[in-house]
Structures are given as C-alpha cells and as structure tokens.
Design a protein around this motif. Structure first.
Motif: not given
Length: 201
Positions: A63-68, A119-121
């Motif tokens: 899960c990449f919280t920094e994806l944005p 699915h997680c992102n």
C-alpha cells in the motif's frame, strides 16, 4: 556465515553485476512498484532496471501512501503497464498523448501479487492500462512462464522503451540480466538445466 553482498546490485560480491549495469537516459519516466515478496528473489530484475535508467524510480511495498505524489511528476502522462482486458496498445496510447512524455508505471511481482498491488492502491487501478506489442519473446530461460510472451520486468521495461523512444536502443539494459541467467545456468550445470528447463527441445 553468509557471503558478502554488493550494496548496489545486492548480488554476492563474487558475482557482482555492477560493471554490466548501464546508466541510460530516457525521455520516459519509469516507476516500478515492487511487491515485497520480490525483494529477495534471486533474479530481482526490477532492481537491475531501476539501476540502469537515470529516469527511473523503484518503490517497495503493498500500500503506497505516497502514490499521489509518485503519479504526478510535472509534464508526464501516467499509464500502467499491465496487459489484459481494457489495456490499450502502448504505441496507440503514446500517439494520443500528443508528444507528452509518459510516466510508465510497472508493477513487479507474480500476476497474483501484481493484482494485489492494484487492489490495495485504487489510484493505481484507475490509471489507463497499456500493453506491449504482440510477438515479444522472453529470454528468461530459467522460468516456466504461463505464456511465451510473458516477460520479466526488465524485459517488459526494455521493450516499452524501445517502442516509445525508437530508434534509440535500450538493449544494454538487458546485459546484467543475461549475465545473471548465464551464471545461474552455469551453477546448476548443463544436464540439470536441460532436464528442468527443456533445453534443446
């Protein structure tokens, strides 16, 4: 006692690949999202790809919280390299981008793990999907792939860059990968390789 490893390519020092890893420029930006299960894989081709490209970034996780932030570098059009239903041909997508350079997002893992990343992102799953042209064959002779056109991560990235940035060649990106494969085959011996991987069939 474990063997000393190279801090850069993470191979044993006796089999360090760094001398073969190029440092190539690309107009396309490559973002590799690697599932944690791949990090210690003996054939970690995503790391080799990231080391060989100046305009590439490797992130590990589920899960990449920094994806944005990762998906929004200025001036790039993001797309997800993930074949299947709904995927558009990469050349067609690039043509529609109107000359804007692409941010090529590449999930790294088994098909099941790659789908879990999507699915997680949700932001990742929402990206337009692109696929490579048909007919590319893998040189990954140590893997029993489900399909003849199933490519390793570094092969898929190389193929994509050669499509997007022709006539530039990115073949040098595959040199450490091929040396890695040759080394693994040499270590197991020709007879074992032939028995397990069908050499000469």
């Amino acid at each position: 006692m474990s063997r000393p490893h190279c801090a850069r390519c993470v191979r044993p020092l006796s089999h360090c690949l760094c001398a073969l890893i190029p440092l190539l420029n690309s107009r396309t930006r490559v973002l590799i999202l690697q599932h944690p299960s791949e990090v210690k894989h003996a054939l970690n081709t995503a790391r080799l790809a990231a080391l060989g490209l100046r305009n590439a970034q490797l992130r590990v996780g589920e899960c990449f919280t920094e994806l944005p932030t990762l998906l929004a570098p200025a001036g790039y059009q993001a797309c997800l390299l993930f074949p299947g239903e709904g995927a558009q041909s990469l050349p067609d997508f690039a043509a529609q981008a109107g000359g804007q350079p692409l941010l090529l997002v590449v999930p790294d893992g088994t098909w099941r793990k790659a789908r879990k990343l999507l699915h997680c992102n949700p932001l990742l799953a929402a990206l337009p999907r692109v696929s490579l042209p048909a007919g590319l064959a893998s040189r990954y002779r140590l893997r029993k792939a489900p399909r003849a056109d199933a490519l390793s991560t570094i092969e898929a990235i190389t193929g994509a860059l050669e499509v997007l940035e022709a006539p530039a060649s990115f073949a040098a990106l595959l040199k450490p990968f091929e040396a890695l494969i040759d080394g693994q085959i040499a270590a197991m011996g020709d007879q074992t390789f032939a028995r397990n991987h069908g050499a000469g069939e």
